[in-house]
Design a protein around this motif. Structure first.
Motif, PDB file in Angstrom:
ATOM      1  N   ALA A 133     -21.411 -43.158 -35.517  1.00  0.00           N
ATOM      2  CA  ALA A 133     -20.461 -43.639 -35.030  1.00  0.00           C
ATOM      3  C   ALA A 133     -19.721 -44.284 -36.250  1.00  0.00           C
ATOM      4  CB  ALA A 133     -21.229 -44.601 -33.822  1.00  0.00           C
ATOM      5  N   ASP A 134     -18.338 -44.058 -35.549  1.00  0.00           N
ATOM      6  CA  ASP A 134     -16.883 -44.831 -35.907  1.00  0.00           C
ATOM      7  C   ASP A 134     -16.155 -45.410 -35.276  1.00  0.00           C
ATOM      8  OD1 ASP A 134     -15.142 -45.504 -37.398  1.00  0.00           O
ATOM      9  OD2 ASP A 134     -15.350 -43.181 -38.701  1.00  0.00           O
ATOM     10  N   SER A 135     -16.454 -46.154 -34.934  1.00  0.00           N
ATOM     11  CA  SER A 135     -15.148 -46.661 -33.737  1.00  0.00           C
ATOM     12  C   SER A 135     -14.280 -48.100 -34.248  1.00  0.00           C
ATOM     13  CB  SER A 135     -15.981 -47.328 -32.570  1.00  0.00           C
ATOM     14  OG  SER A 135     -17.032 -48.071 -32.476  1.00  0.00           O
ATOM     15  N   ASP A 136     -13.109 -47.978 -33.128  1.00  0.00           N
ATOM     16  CA  ASP A 136     -12.273 -49.105 -33.447  1.00  0.00           C
ATOM     17  C   ASP A 136     -12.246 -50.991 -33.071  1.00  0.00           C
ATOM     18  OD1 ASP A 136     -10.602 -47.820 -35.384  1.00  0.00           O
ATOM     19  OD2 ASP A 136      -8.912 -47.322 -33.913  1.00  0.00           O
ATOM     20  N   VAL A 137     -12.781 -51.920 -33.386  1.00  0.00           N
ATOM     21  CA  VAL A 137     -13.208 -52.720 -32.573  1.00  0.00           C
ATOM     22  C   VAL A 137     -11.741 -53.470 -31.866  1.00  0.00           C
ATOM     23  CG1 VAL A 137     -13.582 -55.494 -32.877  1.00  0.00           C
ATOM     24  CG2 VAL A 137     -14.497 -53.572 -34.593  1.00  0.00           C
TER      25      VAL A 137
END
Length: 262
Positions: free
Chosen positions: A219-223
């Protein structure tokens, strides 16, 4: 291309694969929280970026130059502080100043070292030795040393993991204060390894999650929370709880998958 680039990176000890097909791009000035369970290869990945180990496959680059070993442009802060016990706090930092500015004089190095210690709130510990101060103060000293190197890329391997909750929160806020002090052009790029979901969300612009056995990005997501963040109101917000639960579910699903195939 500027920033940090990892392209199809893999690493193994013998036949034991630790990391597999890691592809990651981190633009300059971004704060990335690297999250994952124990054994997912987080620390190994950080050591590869630092140049302390070499990948089995793939390529790592910083600002277009291939990473082939340690370099002053990549500062590292470990969990165990790694200060030299036979040097005073100021001399530990002066040593880093000397590496960044090899032509500077002894007096200039000590003056600049004192400035960095003041920046992290260690005025009273300037002449003391690491064994004479608390763990939290030693970690602040380690951060001061990394800052003194002038490294545009800062790699942090669970630096607050061994601290009590109060000192951990204080150092999280100190790190953000130092990092946010820069504008978009001078702000350091940070890759921060943690296993704590709250810490990852509080600190990072972005959360990258490693799955286990072997480690790979799942997973790779912006905060989505604006800076500057106020801890109490953020942690109590519905948006924070939703994001936290989504990450926890991702980690739990990975763990169950790993157990099913073990």
């Amino acid at each position: 291309m500027s920033g940090l680039i990892l392209d199809d990176v893999g690493f193994a000890y013998g036949d034991n694969a630790i990391l597999e097909r890691i592809a990651l791009s981190v633009p300059p000035g971004q704060f990335v929280s690297l999250l994952g369970a124990s054994g997912s290869g987080k620390s190994t990945l950080l050591r590869l970026i630092a140049g302390l180990q070499s990948p089995r496959r793939g390529r790592l680059a910083w600002n277009g130059a291939q990473i082939a070993g340690p370099g002053i442009e990549r500062g590292v802060v470990f969990q165990d502080y790694a200060l030299f016990p036979w040097l005073s706090m100021v001399d530990n930092i002066a040593l880093a100043v000397g590496k960044a500015k090899p032509h500077s004089g002894k007096h200039e190095r000590r003056e600049e070292a004192q400035d960095y210690l003041r920046k992290v709130g260690l005025e009273a510990a300037i002449g003391k030795y690491p064994f004479e101060v608390s763990g939290g103060m030693q970690q602040r000293g380690a951060i001061a040393r990394a800052l003194a190197l002038g490294s545009p890329l800062l790699l942090m391997d669970e630096p607050f993991g061994a601290l009590d909750p109060v000192n951990r929160a204080r150092l999280q806020d100190l790190l953000l204060e130092i990092w946010e002090d820069g504008d978009g052009k001078t702000r350091k790029t940070i890759v921060f390894v943690t296993h704590d979901v709250d810490e990852a969300l509080y600190l990072g612009d972005r959360v990258v999650i490693l799955g286990s056995a072997p480690g790979r990005i799942i997973a790779d997501s912006d905060v989505p929370f604006a800076r500057h963040r106020e801890r109490r109101s953020l942690f109590c917000s519905a948006a924070f709880q939703h994001k936290r639960e989504a990450i926890a579910e991702t980690l739990a699903a990975d763990m169950l998958e790993h157990l099913a195939t073990a």
